[in-house]
Enzyme design. Structure first.
Site, PDB file in Angstrom:
ATOM      1  N   ASN A 142      32.979  38.053  40.470  1.00 43.97           N
ATOM      2  CA  ASN A 142      34.017  37.828  39.467  1.00 43.97           C
ATOM      3  C   ASN A 142      34.643  39.185  39.095  1.00 43.97           C
ATOM      4  OD1 ASN A 142      35.226  37.703  36.827  1.00 43.97           O
ATOM      5  ND2 ASN A 142      34.287  35.704  36.552  1.00 43.97           N
ATOM      6  N   HIS A 154      39.039  34.421  36.068  1.00 47.19           N
ATOM      7  CA  HIS A 154      39.258  33.449  34.985  1.00 47.19           C
ATOM      8  C   HIS A 154      40.596  33.763  34.342  1.00 47.19           C
ATOM      9  CE1 HIS A 154      37.410  31.534  31.058  1.00 47.19           C
ATOM     10  NE2 HIS A 154      38.592  31.022  31.383  1.00 47.19           N
ATOM     11  N   GLU A 169      28.527  24.340  38.839  1.00 47.81           N
ATOM     12  CA  GLU A 169      27.935  25.673  38.645  1.00 47.81           C
ATOM     13  C   GLU A 169      27.034  25.579  37.425  1.00 47.81           C
ATOM     14  OE1 GLU A 169      30.655  28.993  38.255  1.00 47.81           O
ATOM     15  OE2 GLU A 169      29.093  30.190  37.298  1.00 47.81           O
ATOM     16  N   ARG A 214      43.775  37.695  28.432  1.00 47.39           N
ATOM     17  CA  ARG A 214      43.203  38.966  27.952  1.00 47.39           C
ATOM     18  C   ARG A 214      42.826  39.916  29.086  1.00 47.39           C
ATOM     19  NH1 ARG A 214      37.466  36.964  25.482  1.00 47.39           N
ATOM     20  NH2 ARG A 214      38.822  35.515  24.406  1.00 47.39           N
ATOM     21  N   HIS A 238      26.369  33.260  35.191  1.00 54.28           N
ATOM     22  CA  HIS A 238      26.604  33.716  33.821  1.00 54.28           C
ATOM     23  C   HIS A 238      25.434  34.577  33.358  1.00 54.28           C
ATOM     24  CE1 HIS A 238      28.375  34.150  29.927  1.00 54.28           C
ATOM     25  NE2 HIS A 238      29.480  33.692  30.477  1.00 54.28           N
ATOM     26  N   GLY A 239      25.755  35.826  33.088  1.00 56.55           N
ATOM     27  CA  GLY A 239      24.763  36.748  32.545  1.00 56.55           C
ATOM     28  C   GLY A 239      23.759  37.264  33.562  1.00 56.55           C
ATOM     29  N   ASP A 253      37.099  39.776  36.818  1.00 58.11           N
ATOM     30  CA  ASP A 253      37.782  39.791  35.506  1.00 58.11           C
ATOM     31  C   ASP A 253      37.702  41.150  34.805  1.00 58.11           C
ATOM     32  OD1 ASP A 253      38.192  37.100  35.857  1.00 58.11           O
ATOM     33  OD2 ASP A 253      36.794  36.461  34.284  1.00 58.11           O
ATOM     34  N   HIS A 254      36.495  41.739  34.832  1.00 62.12           N
ATOM     35  CA  HIS A 254      36.322  42.895  33.962  1.00 62.12           C
ATOM     36  C   HIS A 254      36.876  44.198  34.529  1.00 62.12           C
ATOM     37  CE1 HIS A 254      34.744  40.364  30.991  1.00 62.12           C
ATOM     38  NE2 HIS A 254      33.737  39.968  31.750  1.00 62.12           N
ATOM     39  N   ARG A 272      42.612  33.173  31.436  1.00 60.59           N
ATOM     40  CA  ARG A 272      42.421  32.615  30.093  1.00 60.59           C
ATOM     41  C   ARG A 272      43.772  32.312  29.451  1.00 60.59           C
ATOM     42  NH1 ARG A 272      37.978  32.987  26.888  1.00 60.59           N
ATOM     43  NH2 ARG A 272      36.077  33.552  27.961  1.00 60.59           N
ATOM     44  N   THR A 287      32.623  33.169  28.143  1.00 65.06           N
ATOM     45  CA  THR A 287      32.359  31.732  28.123  1.00 65.06           C
ATOM     46  C   THR A 287      30.988  31.487  27.483  1.00 65.06           C
ATOM     47  OG1 THR A 287      33.521  31.683  30.222  1.00 65.06           O
ATOM     48  CG2 THR A 287      32.408  29.666  29.563  1.00 65.06           C
ATOM     49  N   ARG A 292      43.779  49.924  28.261  1.00 61.34           N
ATOM     50  CA  ARG A 292      44.839  50.926  28.123  1.00 61.34           C
ATOM     51  C   ARG A 292      46.205  50.388  28.532  1.00 61.34           C
ATOM     52  NH1 ARG A 292      43.748  56.555  27.779  1.00 61.34           N
ATOM     53  NH2 ARG A 292      42.082  56.699  26.247  1.00 61.34           N
ATOM     54  N   GLU A 297      38.653  30.141  37.666  1.00 64.21           N
ATOM     55  CA  GLU A 297      38.039  29.527  36.483  1.00 64.21           C
ATOM     56  C   GLU A 297      39.141  29.267  35.480  1.00 64.21           C
ATOM     57  OE1 GLU A 297      35.105  32.110  34.824  1.00 64.21           O
ATOM     58  OE2 GLU A 297      33.803  31.954  36.547  1.00 64.21           O
TER      59      GLU A 297
HETATM   60  N1  PXP Z   1      30.472  31.708  35.836  1.00 61.46           N
HETATM   61  C1  PXP Z   1      31.339  31.352  34.870  1.00 61.46           C
HETATM   62  C2  PXP Z   1      31.774  29.934  34.778  1.00 61.46           C
HETATM   63  C3  PXP Z   1      31.863  32.308  33.979  1.00 61.46           C
HETATM   64  O1  PXP Z   1      32.727  31.925  33.022  1.00 61.46           O
HETATM   65  C4  PXP Z   1      31.481  33.649  34.126  1.00 61.46           C
HETATM   66  C5  PXP Z   1      32.058  34.685  33.216  1.00 61.46           C
HETATM   67  O2  PXP Z   1      33.405  34.794  33.422  1.00 61.46           O
HETATM   68  C6  PXP Z   1      30.574  33.973  35.154  1.00 61.46           C
HETATM   69  C7  PXP Z   1      30.061  32.978  35.973  1.00 61.46           C
HETATM   70  C8  PXP Z   1      30.119  35.375  35.385  1.00 61.46           C
HETATM   71  O3  PXP Z   1      29.377  35.789  34.302  1.00 61.46           O
HETATM   72  P1  PXP Z   1      28.986  37.329  34.151  1.00 61.46           P
HETATM   73  O4  PXP Z   1      30.269  38.073  33.998  1.00 61.46           O
HETATM   74  O5  PXP Z   1      28.125  37.359  32.951  1.00 61.46           O
HETATM   75  O6  PXP Z   1      28.280  37.697  35.427  1.00 61.46           O
END
Ligand code: PXP
Length: 238
Positions: A6, A42, A150, A48, A190-191, A8-9, A44, A100, A17, A69
């Site tokens: 993923n 994702h 998932e 963001r 997730h996590g 996103d970050h 959103r 999430t 910035r 997502e």
């Molecule tokens: N799966 C889903 C559905 C999520 O929403 C996220 C976070 O965007 C992840 C997996 C990945 O989670 P993490 O960034 O904590 O690895």
């Protein structure tokens, strides 16, 4: 065990910035080069991190599998129709949340989700539901006719090693077994990070992990290719 990364970050850092870097597209390409089996982002409602532009370019360049997502809203459905990701993952979304917070409540939203899922499938896009490891929710996932779920590993990941965490892991195992009996394809995420991933990777019914934050954090220290390769080396044992 497969790994979907993923991105996103990377966009979160860019938006801190309002800059042009780091480029999540480049991150996706490097993650694929390092062996990732798929790219996840994702979009959103509040945009963001990932923007529509990111999604469009990702669709053009991702060669493995693009998993979008999104919340089950009409706005997102239109975007999915125009982008045509390989997979749409339906997630709950709250504007105030940092990430999430839980799986989608399929049980309470069955009436809304059934035609929504049907529309997306009709457009040739595979649908996944992000769901808590709760047997009642899983039965409804089967009923609303998705072939992929998932499992939310967030509760497990938030706990320190110990009895409670073992119980959370047992819930995931039970949910994976039941989903498998129902004929569902099972992913999880997730996590998850380099320390807590192994017990989840060892669950035989789970075929793919979706990991974002910990890989992005590790990338800041060692670069994305190494961060992805390290995670693959860990989960590949299973
Ligand atoms: N799966 C889903 C559905 C999520 O929403 C996220 C976070 O965007 C992840 C997996 C990945 O989670 P993490 O960034 O904590 O690895």
């Amino acid at each position: 065990m497969k790994l979907a990364v993923n991105v996103d970050h990377f966009a979160t850092i860019r938006e801190a910035r309002h800059s042009h870097e780091p480029e999540p597209i480049l991150a996706a390409l490097l993650a694929e080069q390092a062996g990732a089996d798929g790219i996840v982002c994702h979009l959103r409602g509040d945009r963001r991190h990932i923007k529509e532009r990111d999604l469009k370019v990702l669709r053009e360049v991702v060669k493995t599998k693009l998993n979008l997502e999104m919340a089950a809203t009409e706005e997102m459905k239109k975007i999915a129709f125009s982008i045509k990701p390989d997979i749409v993952s339906l997630v709950p979304e709250r504007e105030e949340e940092l990430t999430t917070e839980g799986g989608l409540d399929v049980l309470s939203n069955e009436k809304h989700l059934t035609p929504f899922i049907w529309d997306i499938k009709k457009a040739g896009i595979k649908v996944s539901i992000f769901v808590d490891p709760d047997l009642k929710q899983i039965e409804v996932c089967h009923k609303v006719d998705v072939t992929l779920i998932e499992l939310n590993t967030g509760k497990y990941a938030d706990l320190k090693p110990g009895k409670e965490r073992q119980e959370a892991l047992a819930e995931i195992k039970k949910a994976a077994e039941r989903s498998h009996e129902l004929g569902l394809e099972i992913h999880a995420g997730h996590g998850l990070d380099y320390k807590n991933v192994l017990p989840v990777a060892a669950i035989p019914e789970i075929k793919e992990l979706s990991i974002g934050f910990s890989i992005v954090a590790r990338s800041a220290m060692v670069g994305i290719e190494k961060a992805v390769k390290e995670m693959i080396a860990l989960i590949e044992k299973y």
